[in-house]
Design an enzyme around this catalytic site. Structure first.
Site, PDB file in Angstrom:
ATOM      1  N   HIS A 282      -3.149   8.074   5.928  1.00  0.00           N
ATOM      2  CA  HIS A 282      -3.438   6.982   5.135  1.00  0.00           C
ATOM      3  C   HIS A 282      -4.772   6.153   5.480  1.00  0.00           C
ATOM      4  O   HIS A 282      -5.658   5.846   4.484  1.00  0.00           O
ATOM      5  CB  HIS A 282      -1.911   5.776   5.204  1.00  0.00           C
ATOM      6  CG  HIS A 282      -2.057   4.718   4.937  1.00  0.00           C
ATOM      7  ND1 HIS A 282      -2.689   4.673   3.860  1.00  0.00           N
ATOM      8  CD2 HIS A 282      -2.261   3.078   5.508  1.00  0.00           C
ATOM      9  CE1 HIS A 282      -1.817   3.038   3.503  1.00  0.00           C
ATOM     10  NE2 HIS A 282      -2.065   2.564   4.416  1.00  0.00           N
TER      11      HIS A 282
ATOM     12  N   HIS B 238      -9.478   1.679  -1.128  1.00  0.00           N
ATOM     13  CA  HIS B 238      -8.308   1.453  -0.778  1.00  0.00           C
ATOM     14  C   HIS B 238      -7.678   0.769  -2.070  1.00  0.00           C
ATOM     15  O   HIS B 238      -7.263  -0.245  -2.531  1.00  0.00           O
ATOM     16  CB  HIS B 238      -7.449   0.184  -0.001  1.00  0.00           C
ATOM     17  CG  HIS B 238      -6.188   0.909   0.453  1.00  0.00           C
ATOM     18  ND1 HIS B 238      -4.650   1.114  -0.249  1.00  0.00           N
ATOM     19  CD2 HIS B 238      -5.744   0.094   2.015  1.00  0.00           C
ATOM     20  CE1 HIS B 238      -4.104   0.715   0.163  1.00  0.00           C
ATOM     21  NE2 HIS B 238      -4.052   0.472   1.499  1.00  0.00           N
TER      22      HIS B 238
ATOM     23  N   LYS C 257      -9.934   7.952   1.438  1.00  0.00           N
ATOM     24  CA  LYS C 257     -10.161   6.123   1.471  1.00  0.00           C
ATOM     25  C   LYS C 257     -11.653   6.274   2.040  1.00  0.00           C
ATOM     26  O   LYS C 257     -12.403   5.361   1.586  1.00  0.00           O
ATOM     27  CB  LYS C 257      -9.504   4.997   2.270  1.00  0.00           C
ATOM     28  CG  LYS C 257      -8.248   5.126   1.344  1.00  0.00           C
ATOM     29  CD  LYS C 257      -6.922   3.873   2.432  1.00  0.00           C
ATOM     30  CE  LYS C 257      -5.766   3.662   1.305  1.00  0.00           C
ATOM     31  NZ  LYS C 257      -4.908   4.790   1.917  1.00  0.00           N
TER      32      LYS C 257
ATOM     33  N   CYS D 225       0.679  -1.125  -0.078  1.00  0.00           N
ATOM     34  CA  CYS D 225      -0.056  -0.582  -0.349  1.00  0.00           C
ATOM     35  C   CYS D 225       0.650   1.096  -0.079  1.00  0.00           C
ATOM     36  O   CYS D 225      -0.376   2.582  -0.195  1.00  0.00           O
ATOM     37  CB  CYS D 225      -1.151  -0.169   0.975  1.00  0.00           C
ATOM     38  SG  CYS D 225      -1.317  -2.033   1.114  1.00  0.00           S
TER      39      CYS D 225
ATOM     40  N   GLU E 210      -1.646   5.649  13.185  1.00  0.00           N
ATOM     41  CA  GLU E 210      -1.221   6.807  12.620  1.00  0.00           C
ATOM     42  C   GLU E 210      -1.554   8.298  13.418  1.00  0.00           C
ATOM     43  O   GLU E 210      -0.869   8.745  13.570  1.00  0.00           O
ATOM     44  CB  GLU E 210      -1.954   7.127  11.399  1.00  0.00           C
ATOM     45  CG  GLU E 210      -1.939   7.755   9.983  1.00  0.00           C
ATOM     46  CD  GLU E 210      -2.180   7.566   8.987  1.00  0.00           C
ATOM     47  OE1 GLU E 210      -3.166   7.067   8.789  1.00  0.00           O
ATOM     48  OE2 GLU E 210      -2.134   8.826   7.824  1.00  0.00           O
TER      49      GLU E 210
ATOM     50  N   PHE F  76       2.062  -2.714   4.069  1.00  0.00           N
ATOM     51  CA  PHE F  76       1.642  -4.096   4.388  1.00  0.00           C
ATOM     52  C   PHE F  76       3.817  -4.576   4.112  1.00  0.00           C
ATOM     53  O   PHE F  76       4.065  -4.168   3.138  1.00  0.00           O
ATOM     54  CB  PHE F  76       0.818  -5.109   3.643  1.00  0.00           C
ATOM     55  CG  PHE F  76      -0.217  -5.311   4.374  1.00  0.00           C
ATOM     56  CD1 PHE F  76      -0.805  -4.877   5.186  1.00  0.00           C
ATOM     57  CD2 PHE F  76      -0.935  -6.638   3.643  1.00  0.00           C
ATOM     58  CE1 PHE F  76      -1.651  -5.212   5.779  1.00  0.00           C
ATOM     59  CE2 PHE F  76      -2.152  -7.036   4.472  1.00  0.00           C
ATOM     60  CZ  PHE F  76      -2.206  -6.742   5.751  1.00  0.00           C
TER      61      PHE F  76
END
Lengths: 430, 424
Positions: free
Chosen positions: A320, A357, A352, A180, A331, A416
């Site tokens: 994010h 996403h 998002k 991502c 975050e 990830f």
């Protein structure tokens, strides 16, 4: 010696919320979402039955003889369309200038998988009740059933390679896959290539779709996706206490990054300046972010320092914000660590919530939204925000867009595997 | 101009190859001219037109992985295992352990690809979903099949997992990136690592690559669209770089991992220096004329500030494919003519894809270090379409300080790196 400055002179997108930057930004400001039942394949019995899909896309709207690309995956299709738009805006579609100084840096993923050939070939070589197959037979069936011309175009160098070939971008290239974070990392490293004088122009960004049987299966097994099947449009709810996972999307976002003097010399439209980049690793776990956002803190701090700014200079953060329990808390903590008490004053929103996403393409599309917010003085909201989470207590611009003038914005992407990337864009002043 | 303020040196090397489980075994086999190409034993590939390949013999991740990390092996496909253990070997070779370098000052660049799923990871699900092996019932897959698949399934195969596990294993907290442009990925990763050190974002970079393409899906796919040699009866003689009788390449697996380090940092800690990285470039040769490849090589030489005459040899990709070798030879010849030796080690281990660039480069790093250049095997009949001087036969002394390494993809994405023999 003065560092070479890099500006953005073109942007293009293919997204679930529109096939142009203008359409995407208008939808974002209105707080719309395109999330709905999966139509790319029959997912009605999957744990997650919905996604944020690109609809009504036709490559022929962007390229001549689009049938050349019939064997290619949508990652290549979306990249070509978004690249065409970005280069058109930058005035670089026509083959002028020194093309050996213009390159490509794409964050992209795997191509189209032939799910039916994989499943039937394996099944045909598996006896009823067995958990393993006869490999010799399975390989034989795969060789018979996979489509050679199609498989050839799914190699991972293909999307970046096709961009270079189609648009005559003969200079330096790279292509990364850091989940991502991929397209943000592509943009950041492309910035560094131009600063290092290895290129004057780089078409950078990402393209990806994992709305496939194996993609949804893989994320479902990891329990990473929202399973709010009764309410797809409110499923992506970053920073809301009731969030239950991310909503998968697809698409592409590409930006023309250009050295400032090069852009000026040809009177290119300067949309914003790309001023800062930070990149770190968590070294923590395969999927979970560091609980205190350790790597994210350094990525943000490095990007701000790289832009020669102070945290107080940042007027907006495009988070994010995945809508997973772990990310949104980590975050939030990381933002507080970087910005201190000022964290509560900075508007933060997650694209998002509306787009889903876009995985490898997420960061690039979100940076484009950030540039538009900077230029128009309007911050798109985080939609579906209803129930405050005591652990996520910042200003997430809930549900309604907000007017705000600012000169510098930060965009976060974490992946990830523990990659953390932050980018800073600034209003351009000579 | 590119900042030259920091010098970059290679201070560690880890190799898992069809020629053995160490850099030493790799070098001994290169010098001896032995081949690691054999009939595939990892699986029964007899139904494929080409069933020879370069396998890493006797590789056991369980035996080689750091004990503390052994339990994570069930989340690693073979390509990930190869990459992580290759990184272990490189770190050990460089004299680095967890924490030797402050975590924020060490990063990683890996060249990798999406792994293909092990068929047995999905066999039970597939059988439920397609009892007759002809049609797929998606509803059954979603309802029942999925439950037959291990939760960590996706993580076994993601391209960035070699880098991810290596960062966890060694507490590497600097930049982490994974390059995917096919056979060019390794050199692209090395160049990016060089830029990262030069801009002071790290002092040490793990620059690695791994490829585990010898699985049913990937081999079936490659047999469908790659030009693979049909010399199943002569594995050792199958890949014939720049030779008139060449008939395609052969797949291989393995890992090649370097440690790239700022020279001052390496000197301060008394590291053993293998070679210096002095130049790189990349670019796209549309139409595969060779002119684009030549341009990329010239840019890399210019960055290194050297002339072609100072180059001991060009390390070619030399895959043994009809059009690939001819393209590569045109590009090399446009810069070097037929004066400079061309060395292609690939026929001894196969085309390692994402790991090809760094594996092939390792052969020349070791050649500079040892002062001997091994010969290219299986080149016996020069091809007029490949106008280069291929070094064959017994090892010959290295006489010039520089080597140019070339890689490319079928879409003309070319990369070149220049390394220099290290003279303390």
């Amino acid at each position: 010696m003065m560092r070479r400055r890099v500006v953005i002179t073109g942007m293009g997108v293919i997204t679930p919320l529109g096939h142009s930057v203008e359409a995407l930004f208008a939808a974002s400001v209105e707080g719309r979402t395109a999330v709905g039942p999966i139509t790319h394949f029959d997912a009605r019995t999957f744990p997650t039955t919905f996604a944020s899909e690109v609809k009504n896309f036709d490559l022929a709207n962007y390229l001549p003889q689009a049938e050349r690309f019939r064997h290619f995956g949508v990652n290549t299709h979306y990249a070509l369309a978004a690249g065409q738009m970005a280069l058109a805006q930058a005035g670089l579609l026509e083959v002028t200038g020194d093309r050996t100084r213009m390159g490509v840096y794409l964050g992209s993923g795997e191509g189209k998988e032939d799910f039916e050939a994989l499943v039937t070939s394996t099944a045909k070589a598996t006896q009823p009740g067995e958990r393993t197959c006869n490999i010799r037979d399975a390989v034989g069936w795969l060789y018979q059933r996979l489509n050679g011309p199609q498989e050839k175009e799914q190699e991972m160098f293909v999307p970046s390679g096709q961009l270079a070939n189609e648009f005559v971008l003969e200079g330096p290239f790279a292509s990364c896959q850091t989940a991502c974070a991929a397209s943000s990392q592509a943009i950041g490293e492309a910035l560094e290539m131009i600063r290092a004088n290895e290129a004057d122009v780089i078409l950078a960004g990402g393209s990806h779709s994992m709305i496939t049987p194996l993609g949804i299966s893989g994320f479902n097994r990891l329990t990473a996706l929202s399973q709010r099947n009764d309410s797809p449009q409110t499923a992506s709810r970053p920073f809301d206490r009731t969030r239950d996972g991310f909503v998968i999307g697809e698409g592409a976002g590409l930006l023309v990054l250009e050295e400032l003097e090069h852009a000026k010399a040809r009177n290119a439209p300067i949309l914003a300046e790309l001023t800062g980049y930070g990149s770190t690793a968590d070294a923590f776990r395969m999927t979970d972010p560091h609980p205190e956002g350790q790597g994210a803190i350094r990525a943000m701090a490095e990007a701000i320092a790289d832009a020669q700014l102070q945290p107080a200079d940042i007027g907006y953060i495009n988070a994010h914000g995945t809508s997973t329990q772990a990310n949104d808390v980590a975050e939030t903590k990381a933002i507080k660590a970087v910005f201190g008490p000022q964290a509560y004053q900075i508007p933060i929103s997650s694209s998002k919530s509306m787009l889903g996403h876009l995985i490898a393409a997420a960061g690039a599309v979100e940076l484009i939204i950030t540039v538009m917010a900077l230029r128009h003085g309007i911050i798109p909201p985080t939609i579906n925000y209803q129930t405050p989470d005591p652990e996520c207590d910042l200003d997430y611009v809930p549900n309604r867009a907000r007017e705000a003038r600012f000169r510098h914005a930060l965009s976060n992407s974490f992946g990830f595997g523990g990659q953390n990337v932050a980018l800073v864009v600034s209003a351009f002043t000579d | 101009m590119v900042s030259r303020s920091r010098r970059l040196v290679l201070t560690g090397l880890g190799i898992l190859s069809p020629l053995g489980l160490s850099a030493e075994a790799f070098w001994q086999a290169l010098v001896a001219g032995t081949s690691g190409i054999r009939t595939i034993s990892l699986m029964d590939a007899s139904r494929l037109p080409t069933h020879i390949a370069g396998e890493v013999p006797g590789f056991s991740a369980k035996a080689m992985i750091e004990k503390s990390y052994r339990k994570t092996l069930n989340a690693m496909a073979r390509t990930v295992e190869l990459g992580v253990i290759g990184a272990q070997l490189a770190m050990q070779n460089a004299g680095l352990g967890k924490g030797t370098v402050p975590p924020q000052r060490i990063g990683i660049e890996f060249a990798s690809l999406m792994g293909a799923t092990d068929l047995n990871d999905m066999a039970a699900a597939a059988k439920l979903t397609s009892p007759d092996g002809e049609t797929v019932n998606y509803a059954t897959w979603g309802r029942e099949g999925l439950n037959e698949i291990i939760p960590m399934w996706m993580l076994k195969y993601l391209p960035n997992m070699p880098a991810c596990h290596t960062t966890i294993l060694y507490d590497i907290q600097g930049p982490s990136n994974t390059q995917i442009p096919g056979d060019a990925a390794g050199l692209i990763a090395l160049a990016e690592a060089g830029r990262i050190i030069r801009r002071h974002a790290a002092d040490v970079m793990v620059v690695g690559s791994s490829e585990g393409r010898l699985n049913p899906i990937t081999l079936a796919r490659y047999n469908l669209f790659l030009e693979l040699s049909r010399r199943n009866d002569d594995p050792a003689g199958a890949v014939r770089p720049f030779d008139a009788t060449r008939d395609g390449t052969v797949s291989g697996e393995g890992a090649a991992v370097f440690i790239l380090e700022d020279l001052d940092h390496a000197t301060r800690r008394g590291a053993n220096i293998l070679a210096e990285v002095v130049g790189w470039s990349s670019g796209v040769d549309r139409g595969l004329s060779g002119q684009g490849l030549a341009r990329v090589i010239r840019h890399a030489l210019a960055m290194a500030q050297i002339s072609p005459a100072e180059v001991d040899h060009v390390n070619a990709h030399g895959t043994g494919t009809t059009t690939g070798d001819a393209f590569e030879a045109r590009g090399i010849a446009a810069v070097f003519g037929t004066q400079t030796r061309v060395y292609a080690p690939l026929p001894q281990f196969g085309n390692l894809g994402a790991a090809s660039g760094l594996m092939e480069l390792a052969a020349s790093v070791l050649a500079l270090h040892q002062g001997q250049l091994p010969g290219t095997i299986n080149h016996t009949q020069p091809d007029p379409n490949c106008p280069v001087y291929v070094h064959t036969g017994r090892p010959q002394p290295v006489t010039q300080p520089y080597v140019v390494k070339v890689s490319y993809t079928p879409l003309g994405q070319c990369a070149a790196v220049v390394i220099r023999k290290w003279n303390p």
